[in-house]
Structure formats: structure tokens, C-alpha cells
Design an enzyme around this catalytic site. Structure first.
Site, PDB file in Angstrom:
ATOM      1  N   GLY A  43     -27.719 -14.725  25.627  1.00 49.21           N
ATOM      2  CA  GLY A  43     -29.035 -14.619  26.274  1.00 49.21           C
ATOM      3  C   GLY A  43     -28.947 -14.670  27.784  1.00 49.21           C
ATOM      4  O   GLY A  43     -29.655 -13.944  28.493  1.00 49.21           O
ATOM      5  N   CYS A  44     -28.059 -15.509  28.294  1.00 47.85           N
ATOM      6  CA  CYS A  44     -27.913 -15.644  29.747  1.00 47.85           C
ATOM      7  C   CYS A  44     -27.323 -14.370  30.354  1.00 47.85           C
ATOM      8  O   CYS A  44     -27.683 -13.984  31.468  1.00 47.85           O
ATOM      9  CB  CYS A  44     -27.051 -16.858  30.077  1.00 47.85           C
ATOM     10  SG  CYS A  44     -27.815 -18.406  29.516  1.00 47.85           S
ATOM     11  N   THR A  45     -26.443 -13.716  29.626  1.00 44.45           N
ATOM     12  CA  THR A  45     -25.869 -12.460  30.106  1.00 44.45           C
ATOM     13  C   THR A  45     -26.932 -11.363  30.126  1.00 44.45           C
ATOM     14  O   THR A  45     -27.030 -10.604  31.102  1.00 44.45           O
ATOM     15  CB  THR A  45     -24.662 -12.056  29.238  1.00 44.45           C
ATOM     16  OG1 THR A  45     -23.676 -13.088  29.332  1.00 44.45           O
ATOM     17  CG2 THR A  45     -24.068 -10.732  29.692  1.00 44.45           C
ATOM     18  N   ALA A  48     -29.215 -12.137  33.151  1.00 43.33           N
ATOM     19  CA  ALA A  48     -28.546 -11.878  34.427  1.00 43.33           C
ATOM     20  C   ALA A  48     -28.389 -10.375  34.672  1.00 43.33           C
ATOM     21  O   ALA A  48     -28.645  -9.886  35.779  1.00 43.33           O
ATOM     22  CB  ALA A  48     -27.181 -12.564  34.462  1.00 43.33           C
TER      23      ALA A  48
END
Length: 152
Positions: A43-45, A48
């Protein structure tokens, strides 16, 4: 917890581009602060990379974007390099800034409770006032939603 209309809590944090970033020194431009749990997770990728891809739009709006997580600068450097991120990632290792913004919350995974980042984003205006706050953010499509909010 920071609410819309509040003066954004000031901070100084180290970034992956080699300099400390102090929020109060950014007055005069809109600032997007997005809190995310951990470098190089799915999710963070997604989040970002969507901010990366939307950077031309943020630049056209004269806005600065910063990602914040409890990961150290070295982890941010790796994550940023791997995904060619074009905005700074700030290391909030003691999660003091996340706490000040209300993004450090009790979480639950597989029935186990722990403290961690609740994915949150804050849009701060040129005078340092929080104009929008998103909590429990869903990564896909979020960068576009933030850019749209900047337009008004």
C-alpha cells in the site's frame, strides 16, 4: 489531534535528500504531508508512486509534498531510489510528529493490537493552517484526490 483550521504543528525532521526539513520554513507555499506505515510495502508503494506520478500537477500548483514514516533515513533512501520518488521522505523515527498530528494510533492486525501509523494526509496552506485532513486513507487514487483539493 490536528483538526482542519488548526495551525499545523511545527517540526524538523531529517529527509532522504540529506537535509533537515522544518515545516515553519516552508510558509508561503502549500504543503502536503502524508503519513504512511512502512517503506516498500504494497500500500505504501502504491501511494508513493501515485504521488510521484502526480508531482507535475503539484509543482504546477506550487505545492510541496513530503512522505513521513517511522522508518530511518537509510530505509527512505533505498525506497526512494528503488521507485524513483521525486519528493522527500522524512524520518519520524520516534513518531513524535505522527503523534502531534494524530496519525499514531492503536491498530489491529490478526487480532493483535499495536501502535502504528494510521495512513493520514494533511493539506497545509501558505500560512501554515491545516485546510484538509484525510484519515484512514486508501492509497489508490489518493494523490489525485489531494491534488484536486489543492485546486479548490
Amino acid at each position: 489531534m490536528v483538526e482542519v483550521g488548526d495551525l499545523a504543528p511545527d517540526f524538523s525532521l531529517p529527509g532522504d535528500h540529506g537535509e533537515d526539513v522544518r515545516l515553519s520554513e516552508l510558509r508561503g507555499r502549500p504543503v502536503v504531508l502524508y503519513f504512511y506505515p512502512k517503506d516498500d510495502t504494497s500500500g505504501c508503494t502504491v501511494e508513493a508512486c501515485e504521488f510521484r506520478d502526480a508531482m507535475p500537477r503539484f509543482q504546477d500548483l506550487d505545492a510541496l509534498v513530503f512522505g513521513l514514516s517511522p522508518d530511518p533515513v537509510e530505509s527512505h533512501e533505498k525506497f526512494s531510489g528503488k521507485h524513483a520518488l521525486n519528493f522527500p521522505l522524512l524520518a519520524d523515527e520516534d513518531h513524535a510528529v505522527a503523534e502531534a498530528y494524530g496519525a499514531w494510533r492503536e491498530r489491529s492486525m490478526y487480532g493483535k493490537k499495536y501502535m502504528g501509523i494510521e495512513r493520514s494526509t494533511f493539506l497545509i496552506d501558505e500560512d501554515g493552517v491545516v485546510r484538509r485532513a484525510w484519515r484512514k486513507v486508501i492509497p489508490r487514487g489518493h494523490a489525485q484526490e489531494v491534488a484536486d483539493a489543492l485546486v479548490g
